[in-house]
Design a protein around this motif. Structure first.
Motif, PDB file in Angstrom:
ATOM      1  N   LEU A  39      93.459  -0.339  99.325  1.00 28.35           N
ATOM      2  CA  LEU A  39      93.794   0.350 100.636  1.00 28.35           C
ATOM      3  C   LEU A  39      93.811  -0.791 101.604  1.00 28.35           C
ATOM      4  CD1 LEU A  39      91.121   3.170 100.388  1.00 28.35           C
ATOM      5  CD2 LEU A  39      93.671   3.424 100.274  1.00 28.35           C
ATOM      6  N   GLU A  60      96.526   8.762 106.668  1.00 33.82           N
ATOM      7  CA  GLU A  60      95.603   7.856 105.775  1.00 33.82           C
ATOM      8  C   GLU A  60      96.036   6.387 105.908  1.00 33.82           C
ATOM      9  OE1 GLU A  60      96.422   9.812 101.911  1.00 33.82           O
ATOM     10  OE2 GLU A  60      97.998   8.292 101.435  1.00 33.82           O
ATOM     11  N   GLY A  63      98.023   2.502 101.094  1.00 29.96           N
ATOM     12  CA  GLY A  63      97.337   1.968  99.770  1.00 29.96           C
ATOM     13  C   GLY A  63      97.975   2.873  98.672  1.00 29.96           C
ATOM     14  N   ALA A  76      97.269  -4.321  97.581  1.00 29.05           N
ATOM     15  CA  ALA A  76      97.183  -3.861  99.146  1.00 29.05           C
ATOM     16  C   ALA A  76      98.560  -4.552  99.774  1.00 29.05           C
ATOM     17  CB  ALA A  76      95.740  -4.606  99.509  1.00 29.05           C
ATOM     18  N   LEU A 113      89.101  -2.299  99.227  1.00 30.99           N
ATOM     19  CA  LEU A 113      89.569  -2.208 100.832  1.00 30.99           C
ATOM     20  C   LEU A 113      89.683  -3.544 101.244  1.00 30.99           C
ATOM     21  CD1 LEU A 113      89.829  -0.456 103.263  1.00 30.99           C
ATOM     22  CD2 LEU A 113      87.287  -0.784 103.763  1.00 30.99           C
ATOM     23  N   ASP A 150      89.503   8.014 105.001  1.00 32.72           N
ATOM     24  CA  ASP A 150      90.099   7.041 105.621  1.00 32.72           C
ATOM     25  C   ASP A 150      89.708   6.473 106.820  1.00 32.72           C
ATOM     26  OD1 ASP A 150      92.797   6.220 103.829  1.00 32.72           O
ATOM     27  OD2 ASP A 150      91.724   8.037 103.396  1.00 32.72           O
TER      28      ASP A 150
END
Length: 163
Positions: A39, A60, A63, A76, A113, A150
């Protein structure tokens, strides 16, 4: 691995639970757990890009799943561009690993992330998966639901001074 007994940090409307977030080294996740998704929280002037996923029915962070042979970082960048049309101005910064329990079976999974910034907002074209894109300050109302998971992850990456 995330476990069903873990108290969630956030839950979305589908029953998916964010049960852990681990800061760490990009290439190392304790226990060697699989990381099938990535993400990105991309920021521009205090706003993060969010996309409206037609299938999940909510806003969101961009991702998705890694393709064969792809690293989380590569996924990503690819997913960010595919879903939002946006490109980071600098290399993305790895933030950490989010531990999820995904409904309906509460399957344990991790996601990497990343965060970054862009100096220029680019155009967007809707497709069969992503119906809209917005730059969002994490407080203004959006048309429709926003994934609480998110929002939690975006807040972890929010640049200083943009609160």
């Amino acid at each position: 691995m995330p476990t069903p007994s873990s108290k969630p940090l956030a839950v979305d409307q589908h029953g998916n639970r964010l049960v852990s977030f681990t800061l760490g080294t990009e290439d190392v996740l304790s226990g060697g757990a699989p990381v099938p998704m990535a993400l990105t929280a991309l920021w521009h002037r205090g706003e993060v890009v969010v996309v409206y996923d037609r299938f999940r029915g909510h806003w969101e962070l961009p991702g998705g799943l890694l393709e064969p042979g792809e690293s989380p970082r590569q996924a990503a960048v690819r997913e960010l561009f595919e879903e939002s049309g946006q490109v980071p101005s600098d290399p993305l910064r790895f933030v950490g690993y989010a531990g999820f329990l995904l409904s309906p079976a509460q399957r344990a999974e991790y996601g990497a992330l990343f965060t970054g910034r862009t100096l220029r907002r680019r155009g967007f074209e809707a497709d069969h998966e992503i119906g809209a894109m917005r730059w969002w300050d994490l407080t203004a109302p959006l048309p429709g639901r926003v994934s609480d998971i998110d929002v939690y992850l975006a807040r972890l990456t929010q640049p200083a001074g943009s609160h």
